[in-house]
Motif scaffolding. Structure first.
Motif, mmCIF file in Angstrom:
data_model
loop_
_atom_site.group_PDB
_atom_site.id
_atom_site.type_symbol
_atom_site.label_atom_id
_atom_site.label_comp_id
_atom_site.label_asym_id
_atom_site.label_seq_id
_atom_site.Cartn_x
_atom_site.Cartn_y
_atom_site.Cartn_z
ATOM 1 N N VAL A 1 -11.600 -8.109 3.386
ATOM 2 C CA VAL A 1 -11.498 -7.148 4.488
ATOM 3 C C VAL A 1 -10.619 -5.972 4.073
ATOM 4 C CG1 VAL A 1 -10.760 -6.832 6.876
ATOM 5 C CG2 VAL A 1 -11.818 -8.998 6.167
ATOM 6 N N ASN A 2 -11.074 -4.776 4.347
ATOM 7 C CA ASN A 2 -10.304 -3.583 4.011
ATOM 8 C C ASN A 2 -8.954 -3.583 4.712
ATOM 9 O OD1 ASN A 2 -12.293 -2.541 2.361
ATOM 10 N ND2 ASN A 2 -13.212 -1.278 3.966
ATOM 11 N N CYS A 3 -7.941 -3.105 3.982
ATOM 12 C CA CYS A 3 -6.577 -2.933 4.517
ATOM 13 C C CYS A 3 -5.934 -4.267 4.898
ATOM 14 C CB CYS A 3 -6.575 -1.975 5.703
ATOM 15 S SG CYS A 3 -7.259 -0.351 5.309
ATOM 16 N N GLN A 4 -6.416 -5.359 4.359
ATOM 17 C CA GLN A 4 -5.820 -6.680 4.556
ATOM 18 C C GLN A 4 -5.176 -7.110 3.238
ATOM 19 O OE1 GLN A 4 -5.702 -9.450 7.129
ATOM 20 N NE2 GLN A 4 -4.232 -9.910 5.506
ATOM 21 N N GLU A 5 -3.888 -7.421 3.279
ATOM 22 C CA GLU A 5 -3.206 -7.834 2.062
ATOM 23 C C GLU A 5 -3.493 -9.313 1.775
ATOM 24 O OE1 GLU A 5 0.926 -6.440 0.591
ATOM 25 O OE2 GLU A 5 1.316 -8.395 1.528
ATOM 26 N N TYR A 6 -3.797 -9.608 0.514
ATOM 27 C CA TYR A 6 -4.039 -10.976 0.053
ATOM 28 C C TYR A 6 -3.039 -11.298 -1.052
ATOM 29 C CZ TYR A 6 -8.535 -10.365 2.417
ATOM 30 O OH TYR A 6 -9.515 -10.129 3.346
ATOM 31 N N ALA A 7 -2.679 -12.571 -1.146
ATOM 32 C CA ALA A 7 -1.721 -12.990 -2.171
ATOM 33 C C ALA A 7 -2.119 -14.349 -2.726
ATOM 34 C CB ALA A 7 -0.312 -13.041 -1.596
ATOM 35 N N ILE A 8 -2.245 -14.432 -4.049
ATOM 36 C CA ILE A 8 -2.490 -15.714 -4.700
ATOM 37 C C ILE A 8 -1.282 -16.031 -5.576
ATOM 38 C CG2 ILE A 8 -4.995 -15.567 -4.620
ATOM 39 C CD1 ILE A 8 -5.008 -14.623 -7.504
ATOM 40 N N SER A 9 -0.847 -17.274 -5.539
ATOM 41 C CA SER A 9 0.326 -17.680 -6.322
ATOM 42 C C SER A 9 -0.057 -18.198 -7.695
ATOM 43 C CB SER A 9 1.120 -18.751 -5.561
ATOM 44 O OG SER A 9 0.300 -19.867 -5.256
ATOM 45 N N ALA A 10 -1.326 -18.578 -7.880
ATOM 46 C CA ALA A 10 -1.795 -19.071 -9.175
ATOM 47 C C ALA A 10 -3.317 -19.033 -9.192
ATOM 48 C CB ALA A 10 -1.296 -20.492 -9.425
ATOM 49 N N GLY A 11 -3.886 -19.207 -10.386
ATOM 50 C CA GLY A 11 -5.333 -19.262 -10.514
ATOM 51 C C GLY A 11 -5.968 -17.890 -10.566
ATOM 52 N N GLN A 12 -7.291 -17.860 -10.374
ATOM 53 C CA GLN A 12 -8.039 -16.621 -10.528
ATOM 54 C C GLN A 12 -9.085 -16.461 -9.431
ATOM 55 O OE1 GLN A 12 -9.197 -17.617 -14.624
ATOM 56 N NE2 GLN A 12 -8.214 -15.723 -15.302
ATOM 57 N N LEU A 13 -9.341 -15.206 -9.085
ATOM 58 C CA LEU A 13 -10.401 -14.821 -8.157
ATOM 59 C C LEU A 13 -11.259 -13.762 -8.813
ATOM 60 C CD1 LEU A 13 -8.621 -14.239 -4.711
ATOM 61 C CD2 LEU A 13 -10.273 -16.029 -5.206
ATOM 62 N N GLN A 14 -12.569 -13.872 -8.661
ATOM 63 C CA GLN A 14 -13.469 -12.811 -9.103
ATOM 64 C C GLN A 14 -14.071 -12.143 -7.877
ATOM 65 O OE1 GLN A 14 -17.415 -13.610 -10.928
ATOM 66 N NE2 GLN A 14 -16.643 -12.435 -12.668
ATOM 67 N N LEU A 15 -14.038 -10.809 -7.827
ATOM 68 C CA LEU A 15 -14.566 -10.036 -6.715
ATOM 69 C C LEU A 15 -15.660 -9.113 -7.212
ATOM 70 C CD1 LEU A 15 -11.178 -8.750 -5.176
ATOM 71 C CD2 LEU A 15 -12.248 -10.983 -4.829
ATOM 72 N N ILE A 16 -16.589 -8.777 -6.335
ATOM 73 C CA ILE A 16 -17.546 -7.707 -6.606
ATOM 74 C C ILE A 16 -17.488 -6.720 -5.448
ATOM 75 C CG2 ILE A 16 -19.503 -8.941 -5.571
ATOM 76 C CD1 ILE A 16 -21.275 -7.549 -7.697
ATOM 77 N N PHE A 17 -17.436 -5.430 -5.766
ATOM 78 C CA PHE A 17 -17.358 -4.371 -4.763
ATOM 79 C C PHE A 17 -18.750 -3.810 -4.500
ATOM 80 C CE2 PHE A 17 -13.019 -4.857 -5.778
ATOM 81 C CZ PHE A 17 -12.262 -4.278 -4.764
ATOM 82 N N THR A 18 -18.874 -3.099 -3.399
ATOM 83 C CA THR A 18 -20.192 -2.582 -3.006
ATOM 84 C C THR A 18 -20.760 -1.608 -4.020
ATOM 85 O OG1 THR A 18 -19.090 -0.876 -1.679
ATOM 86 C CG2 THR A 18 -19.793 -2.871 -0.534
ATOM 87 N N ASN A 19 -19.913 -0.957 -4.804
ATOM 88 C CA ASN A 19 -20.418 -0.023 -5.810
ATOM 89 C C ASN A 19 -20.761 -0.724 -7.118
ATOM 90 O OD1 ASN A 19 -17.886 -0.559 -6.846
ATOM 91 N ND2 ASN A 19 -17.372 1.587 -7.249
ATOM 92 N N GLY A 20 -20.600 -2.061 -7.168
ATOM 93 C CA GLY A 20 -20.949 -2.816 -8.360
ATOM 94 C C GLY A 20 -19.782 -3.154 -9.259
ATOM 95 N N ALA A 21 -18.588 -2.624 -9.000
ATOM 96 C CA ALA A 21 -17.425 -2.935 -9.827
ATOM 97 C C ALA A 21 -17.053 -4.411 -9.677
ATOM 98 C CB ALA A 21 -16.246 -2.052 -9.427
#
Length: 566
Positions: free
Chosen positions: A162-182
């Motif tokens: 969600v836009n303008c929502q802060e997220y925090a991970i303490s360990a591990g990995q996340l993969q994201l894809i954006f609407t422009n393909g990044a």
């Protein structure tokens, strides 16, 4: 049906499979390819996710009313309780109308996409009870051993960012894809926030960015800079003080330092392949060239057990394994349970076994065809197993003693042994999957164990496994149905496979505290097996590092990978 209709039908089938967690590895690869190359498909994808998120949120927030009717829910959350057959589910009329209206909106949107030029529809689900969150510009496509910081929203595969929502991970990995393909891989600890379809703010931590054609201009903002992409691969690493390292792997980026003073003479710089900079604060921003380090860039998440699907029992919790998705050599493969290489339990020295909630003990049910060892080697149930094997505080250095009936002069080795019904070939990534039943109040990472290849040879190497790919804190770990624990009457347990079938137990008791199914992949390379070579079996021992022991409920070999076509 014209080609456009068929294409859109395919898209929504992929979206639904992802949100329902039934997506196959082939579908997942197809979806990633479509999202990377088709901007219109990405718009449809993110609008679908917004609708899905709002429906789930409304379901969670609606109070129970006095009206009753039956609902066939398209999504099953393992934490919900399913009503017995024929019993209506209580909910509010308002919720039913909202869900119906939302489904109508989705269908109407589908038809609109088919009959009109592509657009970005704005789906509104405003209700007196709740307001929809801001639209998302990215979504989670993969996770690996991720841990979320306290208070941070919990994310899983398919979750929108969600836009303008802060997220925090303490360990591990996340993969994201954006609407422009990044595509972005964040490595914890990290704090980040999406600020639009082309803008990611990284407050702290490491991220690696791949911006394909069409994603030029994607920006990573840090406390000291804005890194603007021009079709490239780069990494950004931000310290707690905000100091920022930028490494360019391919292509070009502009590094634009933040100007804390209006008269600052500091200028943006164009970095190309093999260049790196560090931005620090010293009465303003200081920019220094640093040695290039390609290892800072993460191109993919590690090989591992990615996810699994199961049947569900009367309480909508996991019961029997259906399929498992494993990343091997950087590619995901989904295996139906029937395709896995089965096992035979050949040795057991331990304390207990597990049965389904009916409590039936195969050793006392009067049926000579049912054996206790079949709770592990002849079924796919994640509630049953031959568990709590013995162990050692040190790895094996010689072949284990495994008599069918223990010889007092040569005591059997504590632990358990399995033989695969056909040899398992060492290929890229994991070659064996092991599922462990873990009570929710025990170690989050799972119970550590040793794995040794069989037959034991001079080349054999005992491998210590201290954490699971899917552990108690993983979004992919599924809560299990109720089960019974049967403990052998002897305090020291039993010493052989023969005793496993005949020894008296306490009759079994329903296990009051809940559990989840953990999973990990075992790479035969870690056991000293060369690529292309095979193993016939495994010897498993608990590490004896605490009072808890490993509880294997399913073990299977992965079929050999087919050689790539030239």
């Amino acid at each position: 049906m014209n080609q456009n209709n068929k294409y859109n039908e395919m898209l929504y089938e992929l979206f639904g499979a992802l949100c329902n967690q039934t997506i196959t590895s082939e579908q997942h690869q197809q979806l990633e390819e479509v999202l990377s190359s088709d901007a219109d498909a990405r718009l449809k994808y993110f609008n679908y996710l917004d609708l899905h998120l709002n429906l789930e949120r409304m379901h969670d927030e609606q109070p129970v009313s006095d009206y009753e009717f039956q609902i066939q829910a398209p999504l099953v959350n393992a934490s919900y309780t399913q009503a017995p057959p024929g019993q209506p589910v209580k909910t509010s009329t308002a919720l039913w109308l909202l869900v119906s209206a939302a489904c109508l909106v989705l269908v109407t949107g589908f038809l609109t996409f088919n009959l009109a030029p592509p657009a970005a529809p704005q789906i509104s689900l405003d209700t007196p009870q709740s307001q929809p969150k801001p639209p998302s510009a990215a979504a989670v496509t993969q996770t690996a051993a991720v841990r979320f910081a306290e208070g941070s929203p919990f994310l899983k595969v398919g979750s929108p960012i969600v836009n303008c929502q802060e997220y925090a991970i303490s360990a591990g990995q996340l993969q994201l894809i954006f609407t422009n393909g990044a595509e972005v891989i964040l490595t914890g600890p990290a704090v980040f926030e999406s600020q639009g379809p082309e803008h990611l703010a990284v407050r702290y931590g490491a991220c690696s960015v791949y911006a394909p054609d069409g994603a030029e201009g994607f920006t990573v903002e840090t406390p000291l800079s804005q890194v603007v992409d021009y079709g490239t691969r780069f990494s950004v690493n931000v310290s707690e003080a905000g100091n920022t390292d930028v490494q360019v792997i391919e292509g070009e980026t502009d590094v634009q330092p933040v100007k804390f003073k209006s008269d600052s003479q500091i200028k943006s710089q164009r970095l190309t392949r093999g260049m790196a900079q560090r931005l620090t604060t010293n009465n303003g921003v200081v920019v220094d060239d640093i040695p290039f380090d390609q290892k800072q860039y993460v191109s993919q998440l590690p090989d591992r057990v990615v996810s699994y699907t199961t049947t569900v029992g009367p309480e909508n919790r996991a019961e029997d394994l259906k399929c498992v998705t494993v990343q091997r050599g950087g590619k995901s493969y989904q295996y139906e349970v029937e395709d896995l290489i089965g096992i035979e339990l050949t040795h057991y020295q331990g304390r207990s076994f597990l049965t389904r909630n009916d409590g039936i003990d195969p050793g006392t049910d009067g049926n000579p065809g049912t054996l206790r060892r079949h709770l592990l080697d002849d079924d796919r149930c994640l509630l049953t197993g031959v568990v709590n094997p013995g162990g050692s505080t040190s790895p094996l250095t010689a072949a284990p003693v495994m008599h069918e009936e223990e010889d007092p002069a040569h005591p059997n080795t504590p632990g358990m042994a399995i033989r695969f019904r056909e040899p398992v070939v060492n290929g890229p990534g994991p070659d064996i999957v092991l599922f462990d039943l873990q009570v929710i109040v025990h170690s989050t990472t799972g119970d550590a164990f040793y794995a040794t290849p069989l037959p034991f040879t001079e080349k054999s190497k005992t491998h210590l496994i201290q954490k699971f790919d899917i552990d108690l804190a993983s979004p992919e770990a599924k809560p299990l149905e109720k089960f019974w624990l049967h403990i052998f009457n002897r305090k020291s347990g039993i010493s052989s496979r023969s005793e496993l079938e005949t020894a008296k137990s306490n009759g079994g008791n329903w296990h009051v505290v809940g559990a989840k199914a953990l999973a990990t992949g075992i790479n035969l390379s870690d056991l000293g097996i060369a690529e292309g070579e095979t193993v016939e079996g495994l010897f498993i021992q608990d590490v004896q590092d605490d009072g808890d022991m490993i509880d294997p409920v399913f073990i299977g070999g992965l079929p050999p990978l087919k050689p790539a076509r030239k």
